[in-house]
Design an enzyme around this catalytic site. Structure first.
Site, mmCIF file in Angstrom:
data_model
loop_
_atom_site.group_PDB
_atom_site.id
_atom_site.type_symbol
_atom_site.label_atom_id
_atom_site.label_comp_id
_atom_site.label_asym_id
_atom_site.label_seq_id
_atom_site.Cartn_x
_atom_site.Cartn_y
_atom_site.Cartn_z
ATOM 1 C CG ASP A 50 -2.123 -0.808 1.112
ATOM 2 O OD1 ASP A 50 -2.361 -1.330 0.014
ATOM 3 O OD2 ASP A 50 -2.855 -0.952 2.109
ATOM 4 C CG ASP A 75 -1.803 -3.464 4.566
ATOM 5 O OD1 ASP A 75 -1.801 -3.036 3.407
ATOM 6 O OD2 ASP A 75 -2.306 -4.563 4.879
ATOM 7 C CE LYS A 83 -5.023 -4.910 5.706
ATOM 8 N NZ LYS A 83 -5.081 -5.654 4.427
#
Length: 352
Positions: free
Chosen positions: A247, A260, A262
DNA sequence: GGATCCTTCTTCTTCTTC
């Protein structure tokens, strides 16, 4: 609240690192044992402030029920399930056969490469001899523990019972769409010109309505993100033969991290609430550290769980010790995947 | 142009006491 009090009193839990709950809230259990009539020391706890902790504790495994007993119960309600499950706890104790280093070379921490300039964005090109290289997501999906498979299938059965096949499909599509939009919005923000570091994330309001809350949720995290080095960029581990797309790689509070992003409907205040996400991050970081396209090494990881209602995201920092721990878990998963694949190939070859 | 890939997510819960 009763269960929370009971757990805390028997000492079955300690304040996790990622919570800001003062130790004093956990340390006066003997008071409740002396007299149940006395005013509970927990009655003064700010329940609003600690609502996510309460939710998490309430949702953790305090029940004596196991996948087996739950399955028997579910069989009665939903009908028979395809497979019986046995928790593979022994796997937790296993050690990978080959302890491949997580860091390629310690010296490369010191790098002359300037941190300014546009972030790397190496797109995935499957045509360049990569067609047979498995991805991180696929490996993780195909090596879930029997326990994970059981709970996921159980969740799916319940959702279908509630929403119907079509409704469940739409629900999943909505989740994926939100996740993708959120990623695009973060990407836009992090790459919106050379002066992005001077911008105030909380003042940025030009996002699609669907991601507005998520962006507000991560605004306090974005304030600590600097020197973005890679965005949605392919990483590949040539020796261990896997690839993935990170990412983001950036400095978070000064330390270079694989980040990352989410989205989640449920609060995830603890790292343990994120399931395989830390393994995913360690896998990306290990690949990046071995990949010649990136002239630096990452030590830490960061999992940021954003919420649609705009409440502050939970940012779970994976320090070097944790990264090494999850790196070992990743190596085990990789071994499992390789073993499965070779046994599948050999049985296909023999015509079974 | 179509097919495929990498992602995007989803799990741990039950009942007693005041």
């Amino acid at each position: 609240m009763f269960i929370l009090k009971r757990i805390l009193c028997v000492g079955g839990i300690v304040a996790p690192q990622s919570t800001s709950l003062p130790v004093s809230q956990f340390s006066s259990c003997h008071n409740c044992l002396r007299s149940s009539k006395r005013r509970s020391p927990y009655s003064s706890v700010d329940s609003e402030r600690y609502s996510s902790l309460v939710k998490s504790v309430m949702s953790s495994k305090v029940s004596s029920q196991t996948p087996e007993t739950l399955q028997a119960e579910d069989d009665h309600i939903y009908g028979p399930v395809v497979r019986a499950q046995t928790p593979a706890r022994a796997e937790m104790m296993r050690v990978p056969k080959t302890l491949h280093p997580f860091l390629n070379c310690v010296e490369t921490f010191v790098t002359d490469e300037p941190e300014s300039g546009p972030p790397a964005r190496i797109s995935l090109n499957r045509g360049q001899g990569r067609s047979s290289v498995p991805s991180v997501t696929r490996i993780l999906q195909q090596t879930l523990s029997p326990e994970q498979v059981f709970y996921l299938e159980r969740w799916k059965r319940r959702m279908i019972a509630e929403l119907g096949e079509e409704g469940f499909k739409e629900y999943n599509q909505k989740l994926f769409r939100q996740g993708k939009l959120f990623h695009s919005a973060v990407e836009d923000f992090l790459t919106s010109g050379p002066t992005w570091e001077d911008r105030n994330p909380s003042e940025t309001t030009e996002h699609a309505p669907e991601v507005q809350g998520y962006m507000q949720s991560i605004s306090h995290v974005l304030e600590d993100v600097r020197a973005v080095r890679a965005i949605e960029s392919t990483v590949q581990h040539d020796t261990l033969n896997y690839l993935g797309i990170v990412d983001c790689v950036a400095r978070y509070r000064g330390v270079l991290c694989v980040i990352d992003w989410k989205t989640s409907d449920k609060p995830k205040p603890f790292l343990s609430n994120t399931y395989d996400n830390p393994v995913q991050v360690a896998a990306y970081a290990g690949a990046l550290n071995s990949d010649d396209n990136y002239k630096y090494q990452v030590e830490n990881g960061l999992i940021v769980v954003a919420y649609k209602d705009g409440s502050p995201a939970h940012a779970h920092r994976l320090n070097q010790e944790l990264m090494l721990e999850y790196w070992r878990t990743w190596l085990l998963r990789l071994e499992k995947f390789t073993a499965q694949r070779s046994s599948h190939e050999s049985s296909a070859f023999s015509g079974k």
